[in-house]
Write an enzyme that holds these catalytic residues in place. Structure first.
Site, PDB file in Angstrom:
ATOM      1  N   HIS A   1      70.144  39.615  54.230  1.00 41.71           N
ATOM      2  CA  HIS A   1      70.919  39.174  52.830  1.00 41.71           C
ATOM      3  C   HIS A   1      71.782  37.760  52.967  1.00 41.71           C
ATOM      4  CE1 HIS A   1      69.418  41.483  49.550  1.00 41.71           C
ATOM      5  NE2 HIS A   1      69.600  42.738  50.298  1.00 41.71           N
TER       6      HIS A   1
ATOM      7  N   HIS B   1      68.623  44.791  57.265  1.00 42.41           N
ATOM      8  CA  HIS B   1      68.413  44.637  55.890  1.00 42.41           C
ATOM      9  C   HIS B   1      69.519  43.585  55.087  1.00 42.41           C
ATOM     10  CE1 HIS B   1      66.957  45.896  51.578  1.00 42.41           C
ATOM     11  NE2 HIS B   1      68.061  45.559  51.215  1.00 42.41           N
ATOM     12  N   GLU B   2      70.728  44.251  55.591  1.00 40.44           N
ATOM     13  CA  GLU B   2      72.100  43.629  54.921  1.00 40.44           C
ATOM     14  C   GLU B   2      72.157  42.218  55.545  1.00 40.44           C
ATOM     15  OE1 GLU B   2      71.699  46.767  52.670  1.00 40.44           O
ATOM     16  OE2 GLU B   2      72.842  44.989  52.275  1.00 40.44           O
TER      17      GLU B   2
ATOM     18  N   CYS C   1      65.895  47.850  47.404  1.00 42.43           N
ATOM     19  CA  CYS C   1      67.084  46.950  47.477  1.00 42.43           C
ATOM     20  C   CYS C   1      67.642  46.576  46.030  1.00 42.43           C
ATOM     21  CB  CYS C   1      66.703  45.396  47.726  1.00 42.43           C
ATOM     22  SG  CYS C   1      68.077  44.206  47.758  1.00 42.43           S
TER      23      CYS C   1
HETATM   24  C1  LIG Z   1      60.303  51.694  48.196  1.00 45.45           C
HETATM   25  N1  LIG Z   1      60.631  53.102  48.815  1.00 45.45           N
HETATM   26  C2  LIG Z   1      62.051  53.290  48.863  1.00 45.45           C
HETATM   27  O1  LIG Z   1      62.956  52.801  48.584  1.00 45.45           O
HETATM   28  C3  LIG Z   1      62.194  54.763  49.538  1.00 45.45           C
HETATM   29  C4  LIG Z   1      61.810  55.874  48.938  1.00 45.45           C
HETATM   30  C5  LIG Z   1      61.942  57.103  49.658  1.00 45.45           C
HETATM   31  C6  LIG Z   1      62.788  57.004  50.798  1.00 45.45           C
HETATM   32  C7  LIG Z   1      63.308  55.878  51.305  1.00 45.45           C
HETATM   33  C8  LIG Z   1      64.186  56.202  52.570  1.00 45.45           C
HETATM   34  C9  LIG Z   1      63.170  54.796  50.725  1.00 45.45           C
HETATM   35  N2  LIG Z   1      63.704  53.635  50.957  1.00 45.45           N
HETATM   36  C10 LIG Z   1      64.873  53.384  51.096  1.00 45.45           C
HETATM   37  N3  LIG Z   1      65.646  54.319  50.518  1.00 45.45           N
HETATM   38  C11 LIG Z   1      66.994  53.791  50.379  1.00 45.45           C
HETATM   39  N4  LIG Z   1      68.054  54.827  50.108  1.00 45.45           N
HETATM   40  C12 LIG Z   1      67.299  56.232  50.010  1.00 45.45           C
HETATM   41  C13 LIG Z   1      68.094  57.000  49.065  1.00 45.45           C
HETATM   42  N5  LIG Z   1      69.706  56.890  49.141  1.00 45.45           N
HETATM   43  C14 LIG Z   1      70.549  57.890  48.496  1.00 45.45           C
HETATM   44  C15 LIG Z   1      69.991  58.204  47.304  1.00 45.45           C
HETATM   45  C16 LIG Z   1      70.965  59.285  46.538  1.00 45.45           C
HETATM   46  C17 LIG Z   1      71.987  59.815  47.167  1.00 45.45           C
HETATM   47  C18 LIG Z   1      72.433  59.348  48.243  1.00 45.45           C
HETATM   48  C19 LIG Z   1      71.882  58.415  49.074  1.00 45.45           C
HETATM   49 CL1  LIG Z   1      72.258  57.667  50.453  1.00 45.45          CL
HETATM   50  C20 LIG Z   1      70.331  55.655  49.105  1.00 45.45           C
HETATM   51  C21 LIG Z   1      69.272  54.520  50.019  1.00 45.45           C
HETATM   52  N6  LIG Z   1      67.715  52.766  50.807  1.00 45.45           N
HETATM   53  C22 LIG Z   1      66.680  51.973  51.413  1.00 45.45           C
HETATM   54  N7  LIG Z   1      67.261  50.860  51.716  1.00 45.45           N
HETATM   55  C23 LIG Z   1      66.676  49.899  52.673  1.00 45.45           C
HETATM   56  S1  LIG Z   1      67.523  49.355  53.737  1.00 45.45           S
HETATM   57  C24 LIG Z   1      69.009  49.009  52.704  1.00 45.45           C
HETATM   58  C25 LIG Z   1      68.922  50.296  51.898  1.00 45.45           C
HETATM   59  C26 LIG Z   1      69.454  50.438  50.522  1.00 45.45           C
HETATM   60  O2  LIG Z   1      70.641  50.818  50.500  1.00 45.45           O
HETATM   61  N8  LIG Z   1      68.675  49.904  49.502  1.00 45.45           N
HETATM   62  C27 LIG Z   1      69.056  50.027  48.214  1.00 45.45           C
HETATM   63  N9  LIG Z   1      65.599  52.150  51.516  1.00 45.45           N
HETATM   64 NI    NI Z   2      69.200  44.875  49.801  1.00 45.22          NI
END
Ligand SMILES: CNC(=O)c1cccc(C)c1Nc1nc(N2CCN(c3ccccc3Cl)CC2)nc(N2CSC[C@H]2C(=O)NC)n1
Ligand code: NI
Length: 186
Positions: A160, A156-157, A113
């Site tokens: 919030h 998740h959103e 997050c």
């Molecule tokens: C602790 N382990 C981890 O975080 C985690 C670890 C590994 C994999 C995952 C899948 C994990 N999990 C997780 N990875 C993401 N991203 C993966 C990378 N990506 C992204 C990155 C770069 C370019 C484009 C993009 Cl698209 C952006 C989004 N996002 C979220 N969430 C939870 S729901 C809302 C969403 C969110 O936007 N969070 C900021 N979780």
């Molecule tokens: Ni968040």
């Protein structure tokens, strides 16, 4: 454009409030907020621009995370290799989950997050499938079924907007506990 300095971090009370309903037609301010919330995701998902502006990449961003306690969030789920089309992209306003599967789903790698700087390991059990009702920036009502990753992101959103953070759902004794019919999402 929002930068990381604009993202409110865990500990700020605004992240634990019930956000207010948005009224239509959108004020100029709310129209700009919707644009900025979506722009953040677009820029953060572009490796070059992400680096240039020092952003953390995200697929969702809720208004309370930029200090605005209103029921509005942007969601931009990147296209899966297969068809190059995003499974879900919109700014969701006054969203309501009208129905949800009993079956749970969780991201195999846990959740991150933008408002939580620390890594909180563990499965975040959510509903694998939801029926989402929301209004878009034009005041158009939408109702659609989402499953797996897009459903996880929307939950998740929407959390919030109700003052919930992802780690509230993690089982602290057994963070990687899962029942055998939980859908694990890559
Ligand atoms: C602790 N382990 C981890 O975080 C985690 C670890 C590994 C994999 C995952 C899948 C994990 N999990 C997780 N990875 C993401 N991203 C993966 C990378 N990506 C992204 C990155 C770069 C370019 C484009 C993009 Cl698209 C952006 C989004 N996002 C979220 N969430 C939870 S729901 C809302 C969403 C969110 O936007 N969070 C900021 N979780
Ligand atoms: Ni968040």
């Amino acid at each position: 454009m929002f930068l990381m300095k604009d993202i409110v971090r865990d500990g700020d009370p605004v992240l634990r409030q019930e956000a207010a309903d948005v009224t239509f037609p959108l004020s100029e301010e709310d129209q700009q907020l919707a644009k900025d919330l979506m722009e953040y995701l677009v820029v953060s998902q572009d490796p070059e621009q992400c680096k240039k502006y020092g952003l953390r990449a995200g697929v969702g961003l809720a208004a309370p995370q930029v200090g605005v306690s209103k029921k509005m969030a942007s969601v931009l789920v990147p296209p899966t290799e297969k068809d190059g089309k995003s499974p879900f992209t919109d700014v969701i306003i006054n969203p309501v989950i009208v129905s949800e599967s009993v079956q749970e789903g969780a991201l195999t790698e846990g959740e991150g997050c933008l408002s939580v700087d620390k890594d909180v390991p563990g499965f975040v059990p959510r509903h694998d499938r939801i029926t989402l009702r929301y209004y878009d920036v034009n005041g158009e009502k939408h109702q659609l079924r989402l499953k797996n990753y897009p459903a996880i992101v929307c939950q998740h959103e929407i959390d919030h907007l109700h003052g919930m953070l992802f780690y509230d759902h993690i089982n602290n004794d057994q963070p990687f506990t899962r029942d055998d019919d939980m859908i694990m999402i890559e």
